[in-house]
Design a protein around this motif. Structure first.
Motif, PDB file in Angstrom:
ATOM      1  N   THR B  38       0.845  -1.209   0.000  1.00 30.12           N
ATOM      2  CA  THR B  38       0.000   0.000   0.000  1.00 30.12           C
ATOM      3  C   THR B  38       0.875   1.251   0.000  1.00 30.12           C
ATOM      4  O   THR B  38       0.519   2.254  -0.599  1.00 30.12           O
ATOM      5  N   TYR B  42       0.628   4.002  -2.827  1.00 29.11           N
ATOM      6  CA  TYR B  42       0.381   5.401  -2.452  1.00 29.11           C
ATOM      7  C   TYR B  42       1.445   6.329  -3.031  1.00 29.11           C
ATOM      8  O   TYR B  42       1.133   7.420  -3.517  1.00 29.11           O
ATOM      9  N   ASN B  99      -9.109   4.251  -8.189  1.00 32.34           N
ATOM     10  CA  ASN B  99     -10.401   4.442  -7.518  1.00 32.34           C
ATOM     11  C   ASN B  99     -10.517   3.561  -6.286  1.00 32.34           C
ATOM     12  O   ASN B  99     -10.933   4.018  -5.217  1.00 32.34           O
ATOM     13  N   LEU B 100     -10.144   2.303  -6.473  1.00 35.79           N
ATOM     14  CA  LEU B 100     -10.228   1.336  -5.390  1.00 35.79           C
ATOM     15  C   LEU B 100      -9.381   1.797  -4.207  1.00 35.79           C
ATOM     16  O   LEU B 100      -9.831   1.793  -3.054  1.00 35.79           O
ATOM     17  N   PHE B 101      -8.172   2.214  -4.523  1.00 38.96           N
ATOM     18  CA  PHE B 101      -7.258   2.664  -3.479  1.00 38.96           C
ATOM     19  C   PHE B 101      -7.796   3.917  -2.793  1.00 38.96           C
ATOM     20  O   PHE B 101      -7.783   4.026  -1.559  1.00 38.96           O
ATOM     21  N   GLU B 103     -10.828   4.841  -2.504  1.00 41.34           N
ATOM     22  CA  GLU B 103     -11.997   4.466  -1.687  1.00 41.34           C
ATOM     23  C   GLU B 103     -11.542   3.889  -0.342  1.00 41.34           C
ATOM     24  O   GLU B 103     -12.092   4.225   0.709  1.00 41.34           O
ATOM     25  N   GLY B 104     -10.518   3.067  -0.387  1.00 44.10           N
ATOM     26  CA  GLY B 104      -9.961   2.501   0.842  1.00 44.10           C
ATOM     27  C   GLY B 104      -9.378   3.573   1.738  1.00 44.10           C
ATOM     28  O   GLY B 104      -9.597   3.576   2.953  1.00 44.10           O
ATOM     29  N   LEU B 105      -8.685   4.494   1.126  1.00 50.15           N
ATOM     30  CA  LEU B 105      -8.074   5.616   1.853  1.00 50.15           C
ATOM     31  C   LEU B 105      -9.146   6.442   2.536  1.00 50.15           C
ATOM     32  O   LEU B 105      -9.017   6.810   3.715  1.00 50.15           O
ATOM     33  N   HIS B 107     -12.067   5.475   3.416  1.00 47.90           N
ATOM     34  CA  HIS B 107     -12.629   4.667   4.512  1.00 47.90           C
ATOM     35  C   HIS B 107     -11.767   4.762   5.768  1.00 47.90           C
ATOM     36  O   HIS B 107     -12.271   5.020   6.862  1.00 47.90           O
ATOM     37  N   VAL B 108     -10.478   4.571   5.590  1.00 54.39           N
ATOM     38  CA  VAL B 108      -9.561   4.568   6.735  1.00 54.39           C
ATOM     39  C   VAL B 108      -9.511   5.942   7.403  1.00 54.39           C
ATOM     40  O   VAL B 108      -9.456   6.055   8.627  1.00 54.39           O
ATOM     41  N   GLU B 109      -9.546   6.987   6.594  1.00 58.79           N
ATOM     42  CA  GLU B 109      -9.424   8.338   7.153  1.00 58.79           C
ATOM     43  C   GLU B 109     -10.681   8.808   7.864  1.00 58.79           C
ATOM     44  O   GLU B 109     -10.666   9.795   8.584  1.00 58.79           O
ATOM     45  N   GLU B 110     -11.771   8.056   7.661  1.00 62.12           N
ATOM     46  CA  GLU B 110     -13.005   8.401   8.377  1.00 62.12           C
ATOM     47  C   GLU B 110     -13.249   7.454   9.539  1.00 62.12           C
ATOM     48  O   GLU B 110     -14.373   7.314  10.016  1.00 62.12           O
ATOM     49  N   MET B 111     -12.175   6.778   9.979  1.00 63.71           N
ATOM     50  CA  MET B 111     -12.364   5.778  11.030  1.00 63.71           C
ATOM     51  C   MET B 111     -12.226   6.318  12.457  1.00 63.71           C
ATOM     52  O   MET B 111     -11.765   7.260  12.814  1.00 63.71           O
TER      53      MET B 111
END
Lengths: 111, 111
Positions: B38, B42, B99-101, B103-105, B107-111
């Motif tokens: 990752t 990145y 896009n996939l990456f 989206e994952g980013l 998600h993690v940053e809103e955790m």
DNA sequence: TAAATGTTTGAATAATTGTTCATATTTGCA
DNA sequence: TGCAAATATGAACAATTATTCAAACATTTA
């Protein structure tokens, strides 16, 4: 330690996220990195709520496999569940997972 | 094999994708399931094109580790590369991964 | 040609992980 | 109470995998 373009390197280095961030990120992806788990997620993506036995019946594996993997998914906060009597109903935990999964699905289907 | 709601089961079962589909899907996510990978993705997400040594310098590991993981990413069709003399320049292969990456980013940053 | 540079490769090791099987736990029901 | 059903758990096994280290390869340059 070779280095072609030192400005590029320090530029990107400055924008790097924390190790914790990459840890979380990779763990999120890891949650979806097993076929049994993607099948479970897809089933819950189609049907709001399903119990362990039904998921096993859909996927065609033992209850034990599903239960183990659901625990993994629970630990990774991808699914949540509530119990009604002896039956445990599982559902997707969070909308982001839905988006992430859908994006992956789109990717694979355009391959 | 327990079954709570047989209609639900057959409904979802009918909509299930092929095993190959879930295999591809999980392998795509698996490509992003390691922190080193990752980090590489990145870095290439920030900077269009980077060579092996520079990625190693950015991430702070050996060239060997990066080269090994770049091979994995290459096999999984997430990155591509071209050689200029003795230097190998890598970049992200495809927009979907971006896009996939992202989206994952998110998600993690809103955790 | 010889040395240096950038990258790749292979073997070895340690660690992680998915499944199986047997057993436990909890709840509903006779 | 006793039994069956639904789920969870633990240990064991095989398989996969990330990293390390040493060595190889290819290309440039002295």
């Amino acid at each position: 330690m070779s280095c072609q373009e030192i400005e590029k390197v320090s530029l990107v280095k400055a924008k790097m996220k924390s190790d914790q961030c990459f840890q979380d990120l990779s763990e999120t992806f890891k949650a979806l990195s097993d076929p049994t788990r993607t099948k479970i997620i897809y089933a819950l993506y189609l049907e709001e709520e399903l119990c362990v036995g039904d998921i096993a019946a859909i996927i065609g594996t033992s209850d034990s496999v599903i239960s183990h993997q659901l625990r993994t998914l629970r630990n990774m906060k991808l699914v949540r569940y509530h119990k009604a009597g002896k039956v445990a109903f599982y559902s997707l935990d969070d909308v982001h997972i839905n988006n992430l999964f859908a994006e992956g699905l789109r990717h694979v289907e355009e391959m």
